[in-house]
Design a protein around this motif. Structure first.
Motif, mmCIF file in Angstrom:
data_model
loop_
_atom_site.group_PDB
_atom_site.id
_atom_site.type_symbol
_atom_site.label_atom_id
_atom_site.label_comp_id
_atom_site.label_asym_id
_atom_site.label_seq_id
_atom_site.Cartn_x
_atom_site.Cartn_y
_atom_site.Cartn_z
ATOM 1 N N GLU A 193 0.979 -1.422 -0.060
ATOM 2 C CA GLU A 193 0.095 -0.177 0.179
ATOM 3 C C GLU A 193 0.706 1.319 -0.113
ATOM 4 O O GLU A 193 0.718 2.268 -0.633
ATOM 5 C CB GLU A 193 -0.823 -0.040 1.329
ATOM 6 C CG GLU A 193 -1.785 1.004 1.447
ATOM 7 C CD GLU A 193 -2.761 0.591 2.644
ATOM 8 O OE1 GLU A 193 -2.228 0.087 3.682
ATOM 9 O OE2 GLU A 193 -3.929 0.818 2.669
ATOM 10 N N ARG A 210 2.658 2.122 -3.362
ATOM 11 C CA ARG A 210 1.881 2.703 -4.688
ATOM 12 C C ARG A 210 1.903 4.144 -4.435
ATOM 13 O O ARG A 210 1.287 4.656 -5.473
ATOM 14 C CB ARG A 210 0.660 2.069 -4.578
ATOM 15 C CG ARG A 210 0.441 0.607 -4.986
ATOM 16 C CD ARG A 210 -1.112 0.123 -5.207
ATOM 17 N NE ARG A 210 -1.680 -0.078 -3.858
ATOM 18 C CZ ARG A 210 -1.615 -1.159 -3.372
ATOM 19 N NH1 ARG A 210 -0.868 -2.197 -3.508
ATOM 20 N NH2 ARG A 210 -2.447 -1.466 -2.104
ATOM 21 N N MET A 211 2.549 4.880 -3.560
ATOM 22 C CA MET A 211 2.374 6.169 -3.435
ATOM 23 C C MET A 211 3.392 6.816 -4.614
ATOM 24 O O MET A 211 4.373 6.830 -4.767
ATOM 25 C CB MET A 211 3.012 6.844 -1.936
ATOM 26 C CG MET A 211 1.937 6.106 -1.031
ATOM 27 S SD MET A 211 0.305 6.998 -1.037
ATOM 28 C CE MET A 211 -0.695 5.465 -1.081
ATOM 29 N N THR A 212 2.462 7.495 -5.508
ATOM 30 C CA THR A 212 3.360 8.074 -6.431
ATOM 31 C C THR A 212 4.353 9.219 -6.201
ATOM 32 O O THR A 212 5.370 9.502 -7.052
ATOM 33 C CB THR A 212 2.606 8.613 -7.762
ATOM 34 O OG1 THR A 212 1.468 9.672 -7.157
ATOM 35 C CG2 THR A 212 1.563 7.453 -8.279
ATOM 36 N N GLU A 266 -4.343 18.500 -6.573
ATOM 37 C CA GLU A 266 -4.383 17.055 -7.068
ATOM 38 C C GLU A 266 -3.232 16.188 -6.758
ATOM 39 O O GLU A 266 -3.330 14.845 -6.405
ATOM 40 C CB GLU A 266 -4.026 17.169 -8.552
ATOM 41 C CG GLU A 266 -5.172 16.990 -9.431
ATOM 42 C CD GLU A 266 -6.407 16.011 -9.256
ATOM 43 O OE1 GLU A 266 -6.019 14.816 -8.909
ATOM 44 O OE2 GLU A 266 -7.639 16.429 -8.933
ATOM 45 N N ARG A 309 -4.048 14.271 -3.201
ATOM 46 C CA ARG A 309 -5.226 13.517 -3.311
ATOM 47 C C ARG A 309 -4.696 11.960 -2.949
ATOM 48 O O ARG A 309 -5.717 11.319 -2.141
ATOM 49 C CB ARG A 309 -5.799 13.496 -4.555
ATOM 50 C CG ARG A 309 -7.422 13.209 -4.835
ATOM 51 C CD ARG A 309 -7.735 13.450 -6.116
ATOM 52 N NE ARG A 309 -8.089 14.912 -6.179
ATOM 53 C CZ ARG A 309 -9.495 15.283 -5.832
ATOM 54 N NH1 ARG A 309 -10.563 14.477 -5.475
ATOM 55 N NH2 ARG A 309 -9.815 16.577 -6.014
ATOM 56 N N GLN A 310 -3.961 11.331 -3.569
ATOM 57 C CA GLN A 310 -3.505 10.085 -3.045
ATOM 58 C C GLN A 310 -3.272 9.636 -1.497
ATOM 59 O O GLN A 310 -3.595 8.648 -1.048
ATOM 60 C CB GLN A 310 -2.281 9.466 -4.012
ATOM 61 C CG GLN A 310 -2.368 8.012 -3.967
ATOM 62 C CD GLN A 310 -0.944 7.377 -4.779
ATOM 63 O OE1 GLN A 310 -0.006 8.279 -4.850
ATOM 64 N NE2 GLN A 310 -0.960 6.216 -5.343
ATOM 65 N N HIS A 311 -2.721 10.521 -1.182
ATOM 66 C CA HIS A 311 -2.260 10.633 0.287
ATOM 67 C C HIS A 311 -3.377 10.766 1.287
ATOM 68 O O HIS A 311 -3.503 10.177 2.308
ATOM 69 C CB HIS A 311 -1.244 11.773 0.750
ATOM 70 C CG HIS A 311 -0.022 11.687 0.036
ATOM 71 N ND1 HIS A 311 1.154 12.632 0.292
ATOM 72 C CD2 HIS A 311 0.635 10.485 -0.667
ATOM 73 C CE1 HIS A 311 2.102 12.134 -0.464
ATOM 74 N NE2 HIS A 311 1.963 10.829 -0.946
ATOM 75 N N GLU A 335 -6.366 9.883 0.421
ATOM 76 C CA GLU A 335 -7.023 8.579 0.069
ATOM 77 C C GLU A 335 -6.468 7.445 1.093
ATOM 78 O O GLU A 335 -7.282 6.785 1.925
ATOM 79 C CB GLU A 335 -6.863 7.998 -1.344
ATOM 80 C CG GLU A 335 -7.978 7.687 -2.169
ATOM 81 C CD GLU A 335 -9.674 8.044 -1.345
ATOM 82 O OE1 GLU A 335 -9.999 6.798 -0.896
ATOM 83 O OE2 GLU A 335 -9.930 9.166 -1.677
#
Ligand code: AQP
Length: 334
Positions: free
Chosen positions: A105, A108-110, A151, A154-156, A158
């Motif tokens: 998990e 996967r952090m871009t 933008e 956003r993933q963080h 999530e």
């Protein structure tokens, strides 16, 4: 004024000055949010040490970052404005969050991929890898309802939501699950020399720093990379450089970007660059002056920082105590 919903955000003291993107994409909105929300803003110095910092510079940059937030209009009476490392519960909850995050998990952090690729993954610190997990702890400690996110973040957020839900399911309701706060007109400002990537404090050649001398700001904007055409048009996909300048000018002059583009019909890139530089300097000049005034009284800055951190710590300590209890950690009786 304090509203009912709590928001939280932070900025790293990774340079002696904020760059244009930090202001237009984040800090400017924080100023308005303090009118409608219970706002928590922090200087995330623990995040900044995920890459090597010079201790003397870090100390100076932290003070300067605090002064810049005040100069930008954050009111330390209305918002809780504090320093992350002065609230030890961030690192403590960060550890708990690491223990419920899967390795896959985190992988996967871009943003880790982007930032570590600059110096090679082997040279990146484990802290840079677990950065989004500490960020989750930052947010969850304060039971924040909303987080203003661009933008890139956003993933963080999530991940933060997933971790909050996972903890609540395993150990019982402990954390508020935060929502992304979509702020209208959140601009993503691009690097002036490479308009395919975002402007960053750590990429100084393509960044405009708010505390730069007006002539440096002007020179950087006038030499911004555009394209080989001459038509001024807002088209972020095909004309990222020109669109970036239009966004900067439209935001500083509070106008619609399409309208601004229409003003330059037939006038070419030189006029656009010159006017953008003028608009930025018009803001940055008085801003730098306010920062210098605040900086001239470091004792007052330290007093405000400590008061903000003490206020933040009251809530952070409550959340950490609840978290430890839910986990089954035995509380000391001293
Ligand atoms: N170019 C940008 N456009 C819009 N928003 C931006 N932000 C940063 N760059 C842009 C927003 O600024 C806030 C604070 O950023 P940060 O200091 O916590 O970290 P960052 O995003 O990594 O900023 P930098 O300037 O790129 O710093 P370095 O170079 O140290 O990594 C965030 O809300 C961010 O979205």
């Amino acid at each position: 004024m304090s509203g009912t919903e709590r928001v939280l955000s932070g900025i790293q003291p990774t340079a002696g000055s904020f760059q244009l993107g930090n202001y237009l994409g984040a800090v400017r909105h924080w100023v308005s949010l303090q009118d409608t929300h219970d706002a928590f803003y922090m200087i995330v110095d623990l995040h900044s040490i995920t890459v090597e910092q010079d201790p003397v510079e870090l100390r100076a940059n932290t003070l300067l970052a605090y002064a810049q937030l005040l100069a930008a209009g954050i009111d330390s009476d209305r918002a809780t404005l504090f320093i992350q490392s002065q609230v030890p519960e961030h690192a403590q909850l960060g550890w708990v969050m690491q223990c419920i995050t899967g390795f896959g998990e985190a992988s996967r952090m871009t943003q880790f991929k982007d930032k570590s690729s600059r110096g090679g993954t082997d040279h990146a610190s484990v802290g840079l890898f677990t950065y989004p997990i500490l960020q989750a702890a930052d947010i969850l400690l304060y039971q924040a309802d909303g987080v203003p996110v661009g933008e890139d973040q956003r993933q963080h957020l999530e991940l933060t939501r997933d971790l909050a839900q996972r903890f609540n399911t395993r150990y019982g309701k402990t954390f508020t699950v935060p929502k992304p706060l979509i702020v209208k007109d959140t601009a993503k400002i691009l690097d002036l020399q490479d308009p395919t990537s975002k402007m960053s404090k750590s990429l100084p050649t393509g960044a405009v720093f708010l505390l730069d001398e007006p002539r440096v700001i002007t020179k950087k904007l006038k030499s911004a990379v555009t394209d080989s055409e001459t038509e001024v048009r807002f088209d972020p996909v095909n004309k990222p450089g020109v669109s970036n300048l239009l966004t900067i000018l439209a935001t500083f002059t509070d106008r619609d970007v399409e309208q601004v583009a229409a003003d330059y019909d037939g006038r070419g890139y030189g006029a656009l660059k010159g006017d953008t530089a003028e608009a930025v300097v018009e803001f940055a000049g008085p801003f730098a002056e306010r920062v210098r005034e605040l900086e001239s009284d470091p004792a007052e800055l330290h007093r405000l920082m400590s008061a903000g951190s003490a206020k933040a710590r009251v809530i952070a300590a409550q959340t950490l105590a609840l978290t430890y209890d839910q986990l089954g950690l035995v509380a000391a009786e001293f």
